[in-house]
Design a protein around this motif. Structure first.
Motif, short mmCIF file in Angstrom:
data_model
loop_
_atom_site.label_atom_id
_atom_site.label_comp_id
_atom_site.label_asym_id
_atom_site.label_seq_id
_atom_site.Cartn_x
_atom_site.Cartn_y
_atom_site.Cartn_z
N THR A 191 -49.34 113.91 -28.27
CA THR A 191 -48.33 113.65 -27.24
C THR A 191 -46.97 114.20 -27.65
OG1 THR A 191 -49.45 111.58 -26.71
CG2 THR A 191 -47.24 111.88 -25.82
N TYR A 192 -46.43 115.11 -26.85
CA TYR A 192 -45.10 115.67 -27.15
C TYR A 192 -44.04 114.63 -26.81
CZ TYR A 192 -40.88 118.47 -27.01
OH TYR A 192 -39.62 118.95 -27.23
N CYS A 193 -43.03 114.53 -27.63
CA CYS A 193 -41.99 113.55 -27.38
C CYS A 193 -40.65 114.05 -27.90
CB CYS A 193 -42.34 112.21 -28.02
SG CYS A 193 -42.45 112.28 -29.81
N LEU A 194 -39.60 113.59 -27.26
CA LEU A 194 -38.25 113.88 -27.74
C LEU A 194 -37.80 112.86 -28.77
CD1 LEU A 194 -36.48 114.86 -24.40
CD2 LEU A 194 -37.19 116.40 -26.25
N TYR A 195 -38.26 111.61 -28.60
CA TYR A 195 -37.85 110.53 -29.48
C TYR A 195 -39.07 109.76 -29.95
CZ TYR A 195 -33.44 111.57 -27.12
OH TYR A 195 -32.36 112.21 -26.61
N GLU A 196 -39.01 109.30 -31.19
CA GLU A 196 -40.10 108.50 -31.76
C GLU A 196 -39.52 107.32 -32.55
OE1 GLU A 196 -43.92 111.07 -33.05
OE2 GLU A 196 -42.06 111.57 -34.09
N TRP A 197 -40.20 106.20 -32.46
CA TRP A 197 -39.92 105.04 -33.29
C TRP A 197 -41.24 104.60 -33.89
CZ3 TRP A 197 -38.06 106.05 -28.54
CH2 TRP A 197 -36.68 106.04 -28.34
N PHE A 198 -41.22 104.16 -35.12
CA PHE A 198 -42.45 103.70 -35.77
C PHE A 198 -42.27 102.28 -36.30
CE2 PHE A 198 -42.89 108.28 -35.90
CZ PHE A 198 -44.25 108.48 -35.71
N ALA A 199 -43.37 101.58 -36.40
CA ALA A 199 -43.40 100.27 -37.03
C ALA A 199 -44.58 100.25 -38.00
CB ALA A 199 -43.56 99.16 -35.99
N PHE A 200 -44.44 99.51 -39.09
CA PHE A 200 -45.48 99.47 -40.12
C PHE A 200 -45.67 98.03 -40.55
CE2 PHE A 200 -46.75 100.70 -44.68
CZ PHE A 200 -48.07 100.89 -44.31
N GLY A 201 -46.92 97.57 -40.54
CA GLY A 201 -47.19 96.19 -40.94
C GLY A 201 -48.68 95.96 -41.11
#
Length: 342
Positions: free
Chosen positions: A146-156
């Motif tokens: 998926t192409y995106c301009l913005y990304e946020w990640f979470a890790f748990g």
């Protein structure tokens, strides 16, 4: 005749090696094949880590500078001042490209596992590296196409099963996507869920604690503070407030951290003559027992740090340019080693 280490009973060798500081375990493993084999067993790892986490001398904070991961320790001097000791033997965080088109955009630390989000500025794509520094093992993960301009990640991780997961938010021209990756099954799946990510301060990584990831949300019309999140070991969240028009630092720590409820207690306030508006407050660490914080200031390439005592208000400047790592520092968090396998 003196009995050598090679002739000692295995249980005794294991007990001796389990008392070696975590930061020296790589040297132990490279000493001989037998020691390397002993230290690779999960039984030894659990014993070694239990001893390490109970010891103050092995408490350390992980920091990324450029392509290197290294550690900082906060030490108290005889004059009741505090200083940083920097581990000058950093570990290279491997990547496939040696040019500057690829960089670490975000980093998380969860239960001893490090997640680095590598971002390519040419094609705007990300690749993920999960690494257990204790075992020295890593895993590369390809993001969805998926192409995106913005990304946020979470890790748990899931507390019931212990399985680690990565959550990816992405946005492109108003379209939003949410995918989750399960390390145990090595697979992505798309989530049909809505999330108001517009209020998240996307310039900063989230902060992982007890299996959950936290951000702070902001009101762009009312924000009059520099704000940052940090953690107290892997037990509590810490937040730093500094009004833009006053030389004051307020620190709060949590007394409750649930997925749907967080409550705070006042830690300390420091008034200073230092002008703090240029500090990048997402880089700060806290030692609750010593009542000391460290703020990293990399504004304009300064690459300085300040240790601040909550009891005396004393500021101590540390010039990080004296270390071999010239790139700006990115604080990851307080490191507690883990026997979790990738």
């Amino acid at each position: 005749m003196t009995m050598t280490m090679t002739k000692l009973p295995r249980d005794l060798v294991e007990e001796i090696l389990s008392r070696v500081p975590v930061k020296s375990i790589r040297a132990v493993r490279s000493t001989c094949k037998n020691w390397n084999l002993i230290t690779k067993y999960e039984r030894f790892a659990n014993k070694h880590i239990d001893k390490a986490t109970a010891s103050e001398r092995d408490k350390e904070f992980l920091v990324i500078a450029g392509d290197y991961l290294f550690s900082l320790n906060l030490n108290e001097t005889h004059s009741r001042k505090f200083d940083l000791s920097i581990n000058h033997r950093g570990i290279s965080i491997a990547r496939e490209h040696s040019d500057r088109t690829v960089f670490i955009a975000q980093a998380f630390l969860s239960q001893g596992l490090l997640l680095c989000v590598w971002r390519n500025v040419i094609d705007n794509r990300s690749r993920l590296l999960v690494w257990n520094p204790y075992w020295g093992k890593n895993k590369w993960i390809e993001c969805p196409m998926t192409y995106c301009l913005y990304e946020w990640f979470a890790f748990g991780y899931d507390k019931s099963s212990g399985r680690h997961k990565i959550l990816r938010f992405s946005s492109n021209n108003g379209d939003r996507y949410m995918e989750i990756y399960d390390l145990s099954s090595d697979s992505w799946r798309t989530l049909d869920a809505a999330s108001d990510i517009n209020t998240i301060k996307y310039m900063e990584s989230g902060l992982s604690l007890k299996g959950n990831t936290y951000w702070y949300a902001i009101d762009y019309e009312k924000e009059d503070f520099n704000i940052s999140l940090s953690s107290v070991k892997e037990e509590k969240l810490a937040v730093l407030f500094s009004p833009r028009d006053r030389f004051v630092i307020d620190i709060w720590v949590t007394n409750k951290t649930d997925p749907d409820a967080v409550s705070w207690s006042y830690f300390f306030k420091v008034e200073t003559t230092q002008h703090l508006s240029g500090f990048l407050f997402e880089n700060f660490l806290i030692d609750e027992e010593k009542k000391v914080i460290v703020i990293f200031d990399i504004y304009g390439g300064a690459n300085n740090a300040y240790t601040i005592s909550g009891e005396t208000g004393h500021f101590r400047k540390v010039d990080l340019r004296q270390s071999p790592y010239k790139r700006p520092y990115r604080l990851v968090g307080c490191y507690i080693p883990s026997s979790v396998q990738i």
